[in-house]
Design an enzyme around this catalytic site. Sequence first.
Site, PDB file in Angstrom:
ATOM      1  N   LYS A 217       0.870  -1.198   0.000  1.00 24.33           N
ATOM      2  CA  LYS A 217       0.000   0.000   0.000  1.00 24.33           C
ATOM      3  C   LYS A 217       0.905   1.247   0.000  1.00 24.33           C
ATOM      4  CE  LYS A 217      -2.310   3.218   2.352  1.00 24.33           C
ATOM      5  NZ  LYS A 217      -1.785   4.460   1.834  1.00 24.33           N
ATOM      6  N   GLY A 269       6.930   4.559   8.187  1.00 20.47           N
ATOM      7  CA  GLY A 269       6.085   5.744   8.291  1.00 20.47           C
ATOM      8  C   GLY A 269       6.273   6.400   9.644  1.00 20.47           C
ATOM      9  N   SER A 270       5.235   7.083  10.092  1.00 24.83           N
ATOM     10  CA  SER A 270       5.373   7.880  11.311  1.00 24.83           C
ATOM     11  C   SER A 270       5.284   7.005  12.568  1.00 24.83           C
ATOM     12  CB  SER A 270       4.282   8.944  11.339  1.00 24.83           C
ATOM     13  OG  SER A 270       3.029   8.306  11.354  1.00 24.83           O
ATOM     14  N   THR A 271       5.826   7.511  13.647  1.00 28.01           N
ATOM     15  CA  THR A 271       5.794   6.772  14.916  1.00 28.01           C
ATOM     16  C   THR A 271       4.361   6.568  15.423  1.00 28.01           C
ATOM     17  OG1 THR A 271       8.037   7.431  15.451  1.00 28.01           O
ATOM     18  CG2 THR A 271       6.630   6.823  17.319  1.00 28.01           C
ATOM     19  N   GLY A 274       2.946   3.732  13.548  1.00 25.34           N
ATOM     20  CA  GLY A 274       3.695   2.529  13.940  1.00 25.34           C
ATOM     21  C   GLY A 274       3.188   1.969  15.257  1.00 25.34           C
ATOM     22  N   GLU A 291       9.703   0.769  10.671  1.00 23.63           N
ATOM     23  CA  GLU A 291      10.742   1.788  10.409  1.00 23.63           C
ATOM     24  C   GLU A 291      10.063   3.135  10.582  1.00 23.63           C
ATOM     25  OE1 GLU A 291      13.832   1.148   9.744  1.00 23.63           O
ATOM     26  OE2 GLU A 291      13.895  -0.898   8.989  1.00 23.63           O
ATOM     27  N   CYS A 325      13.752  10.512   6.890  1.00 26.37           N
ATOM     28  CA  CYS A 325      13.587  10.042   8.271  1.00 26.37           C
ATOM     29  C   CYS A 325      14.883  10.205   9.048  1.00 26.37           C
ATOM     30  CB  CYS A 325      13.149   8.592   8.265  1.00 26.37           C
ATOM     31  SG  CYS A 325      14.211   7.574   7.233  1.00 26.37           S
ATOM     32  N   GLU A 422       9.837  15.527  15.586  1.00 29.03           N
ATOM     33  CA  GLU A 422      10.192  15.401  14.165  1.00 29.03           C
ATOM     34  C   GLU A 422       9.383  16.402  13.336  1.00 29.03           C
ATOM     35  OE1 GLU A 422       8.840  11.955  11.891  1.00 29.03           O
ATOM     36  OE2 GLU A 422      10.870  11.717  11.119  1.00 29.03           O
TER      37      GLU A 422
HETATM   38  P1  NAP Z   1       2.413   8.024   7.883  1.00 24.50           P
HETATM   39  O1  NAP Z   1       1.396   9.082   7.928  1.00 24.50           O
HETATM   40  O2  NAP Z   1       2.626   7.204   9.104  1.00 24.50           O
HETATM   41  O3  NAP Z   1       2.019   7.095   6.663  1.00 24.50           O
HETATM   42  C1  NAP Z   1       2.795   6.011   6.249  1.00 24.50           C
HETATM   43  C2  NAP Z   1       1.908   5.040   5.513  1.00 24.50           C
HETATM   44  O4  NAP Z   1       0.959   4.471   6.418  1.00 24.50           O
HETATM   45  C3  NAP Z   1       1.088   5.671   4.390  1.00 24.50           C
HETATM   46  O5  NAP Z   1       0.953   4.752   3.341  1.00 24.50           O
HETATM   47  C4  NAP Z   1      -0.230   5.913   5.100  1.00 24.50           C
HETATM   48  O6  NAP Z   1      -1.299   6.059   4.221  1.00 24.50           O
HETATM   49  C5  NAP Z   1      -0.351   4.667   5.926  1.00 24.50           C
HETATM   50  N1  NAP Z   1      -1.279   4.775   7.048  1.00 24.50           N
HETATM   51  C6  NAP Z   1      -1.848   5.895   7.588  1.00 24.50           C
HETATM   52  N2  NAP Z   1      -2.634   5.551   8.626  1.00 24.50           N
HETATM   53  C7  NAP Z   1      -2.570   4.212   8.740  1.00 24.50           C
HETATM   54  C8  NAP Z   1      -3.165   3.272   9.630  1.00 24.50           C
HETATM   55  N3  NAP Z   1      -3.985   3.639  10.620  1.00 24.50           N
HETATM   56  N4  NAP Z   1      -2.862   1.959   9.472  1.00 24.50           N
HETATM   57  C9  NAP Z   1      -2.023   1.562   8.502  1.00 24.50           C
HETATM   58  N5  NAP Z   1      -1.453   2.399   7.622  1.00 24.50           N
HETATM   59  C10 NAP Z   1      -1.707   3.713   7.747  1.00 24.50           C
HETATM   60  O7  NAP Z   1       3.844   8.578   7.468  1.00 24.50           O
HETATM   61  P2  NAP Z   1       4.137   9.579   6.293  1.00 24.50           P
HETATM   62  O8  NAP Z   1       3.690  10.926   6.716  1.00 24.50           O
HETATM   63  O9  NAP Z   1       3.658   9.015   5.012  1.00 24.50           O
HETATM   64  O10 NAP Z   1       5.754   9.513   6.243  1.00 24.50           O
HETATM   65  C11 NAP Z   1       6.557  10.279   7.041  1.00 24.50           C
HETATM   66  C12 NAP Z   1       7.034   9.472   8.244  1.00 24.50           C
HETATM   67  O11 NAP Z   1       7.726   8.307   7.795  1.00 24.50           O
HETATM   68  C13 NAP Z   1       8.058  10.233   9.062  1.00 24.50           C
HETATM   69  O12 NAP Z   1       7.751  10.079  10.428  1.00 24.50           O
HETATM   70  C14 NAP Z   1       9.379   9.545   8.717  1.00 24.50           C
HETATM   71  O13 NAP Z   1      10.364   9.648   9.698  1.00 24.50           O
HETATM   72  C15 NAP Z   1       8.951   8.143   8.502  1.00 24.50           C
HETATM   73  N6  NAP Z   1       9.933   7.414   7.692  1.00 24.50           N
HETATM   74  C16 NAP Z   1      10.724   6.482   8.304  1.00 24.50           C
HETATM   75  C17 NAP Z   1      11.683   5.795   7.569  1.00 24.50           C
HETATM   76  C18 NAP Z   1      12.565   4.770   8.222  1.00 24.50           C
HETATM   77  O14 NAP Z   1      13.240   4.035   7.502  1.00 24.50           O
HETATM   78  N7  NAP Z   1      12.599   4.688   9.533  1.00 24.50           N
HETATM   79  C19 NAP Z   1      11.809   6.035   6.204  1.00 24.50           C
HETATM   80  C20 NAP Z   1      10.980   6.970   5.608  1.00 24.50           C
HETATM   81  C21 NAP Z   1      10.029   7.652   6.362  1.00 24.50           C
HETATM   82  P3  NAP Z   1      -1.689   7.555   3.769  1.00 24.50           P
HETATM   83  O15 NAP Z   1      -0.578   8.034   2.926  1.00 24.50           O
HETATM   84  O16 NAP Z   1      -2.948   7.373   3.044  1.00 24.50           O
HETATM   85  O17 NAP Z   1      -1.842   8.371   5.028  1.00 24.50           O
END
Ligand code: NAP
Length: 513
Positions: A217, A269-271, A274, A291, A325, A422
């Site tokens: 996804k 994605g975000s903490t 997660g 991650e 990230c 962050e």
């Molecule tokens: P996000 O809002 O957590 O979204 C990540 C993914 O999860 C998206 O596909 C999102 O869909 C989906 N999602 C949202 N709510 C969900 C739920 N309740 N259950 C399952 N999936 C759900 O993160 P983001 O804003 O896209 O990305 C930024 C974050 O990613 C930052 O915190 C960054 O640090 C982190 N990141 C970490 C790494 C690493 O390797 N540690 C690498 C890259 C990014 P939608 O897009 O439709 O909301």
Amino acid sequence: MAIAKKKVTKPIAKKSVVTTKKVSAQKTENPSSDDFWKYAPAPESKDHVTLKEKYDLYIGGKFVKPNSGKYYETINPASGEVIAKIADGNEKDIHLAVTAARKAYDQHWGKLPGKERAKYIFRIARMMQERAREFAVIETMNGGKPIRESRDIDIPLAANHFFYYAGWADKLDYAFPNAKPKSLGVAGQIIPWNFPLLMAAWKLAPALATGNTVVLKPAESTPLTALKLAELIHDAGVPEGVVNIVTGFGPAGASLVNHPGIDKIAFTGSTPVGKYIQKAIAGTPKKATLELGGKAAHIIFDDAPIDQAVEGIVNGIFFNQGHVCCAGSRLFIQENVAELVIRKLKQRMKTLIVGDPMDKNTDIGAINSKEQMDKINQYIKIGIKEGAEIYQPECALPAKGFFCKPTLFLHTSQSHRIVQEEIFGPVLAVQTFRTLEEVIEKANNIPYGLSAGVWTDKGSKIFNLTTQLRAGVVWANTYNKFDPASPFGGYKESGFGREGGLHGLYPYVSLQS
Ligand code: NAP
Ligand code: MG
């Protein structure tokens, strides 16, 4: 002689004037003027890119309409233009995708010898290289990152991940000697918007190499390269149902996490999301890798090569708009060189080019979405309110789209929210330190632990820090360097599990001891 001299000098003088005029229409011919040194526009062409008006879901080897019948618009964040319509997948689509993945696993992929799986993965890597330019342009159009980054980092690294894991597919017994590694089954994979294709590669390549099938996804705002990848996977002849791609919003991700038919969830994605996932799968046999977010400490000692360190700081936080990230968003400078480093950093910030991501000279492209732009602006306000001193170079931002100047906050402290939370934008919080012990304590005093950077002349200091910093990756005298063979992942609220390298195989196998 006199005639020859006249002949030689005249055209040269004329040519140099013409060149100067060509560089920019508004340019003065005075080398002491700032405009004189500006680069001419160098936009990458979009001509070779073919995009459909509407994209369906990729399930069971076919592009299928979403159950809801609904589509949403995906935009170019640098202009606000709609690029395409994207299927809004829901719980029913996720169910179809998981069912297709299970069937493919049971009937075919799960039984296929490693050397046969490797052929498909190699083919994906080769085809990605062949179409690299197209992928780079689409990544930049949809994500807002400078074309230089998509072209030189995202796409080559994504292809390299497929190459690397293709190499492991028939050598799993060597990766895990005497442990009889077995694939898990169906992996649910959810990725963010900051490195859309690269994150898809980090997820798919090890899963396929170890014999699992997948439902992926992508993030709602950057689905296009994942959908192009679906086309590529289809063209590569990967058997139906082995890779399924369901676009949509958060609830589609949640349906995937909660689906009883998946054996593993891999999330980047975000903490907060997660944490939600960890709660959702508690008590189930589902394996997980998470991650998550980061707030990396970038540490500059007084014996560091200062010019290189300044370049490392800029690379660590300002390139890719801070949408990384592992962005070095907290800068710690040893007190006796702080003034020098900050002066050089400000000078360098003045030269950064903010603007059209499709231009090959651009350093800082577009912020990925309005939502993210609002979040960054909110944090800039918080920083000012907290009493930190703000510095932003003077530069004109494009009238359309979402853009942010590189931003420095001086005189910050550990208790500031801009230091602890962050931001995920080009915003750097600076502190100073006197001793090694002090900086280790400050660097570790944070909920996150994804990455860190250290600049010093002393190898012993580097080794001391790498053992004491609670960060999954510590770069020394460089920053943001990636390789498919080296593992990546976090401590504390930055998640758990590793992606990349031999370690990246482990989350996709069960071992018998
Ligand atoms: P996000 O809002 O957590 O979204 C990540 C993914 O999860 C998206 O596909 C999102 O869909 C989906 N999602 C949202 N709510 C969900 C739920 N309740 N259950 C399952 N999936 C759900 O993160 P983001 O804003 O896209 O990305 C930024 C974050 O990613 C930052 O915190 C960054 O640090 C982190 N990141 C970490 C790494 C690493 O390797 N540690 C690498 C890259 C990014 P939608 O897009 O439709 O909301
Ligand atoms: Mg989101």
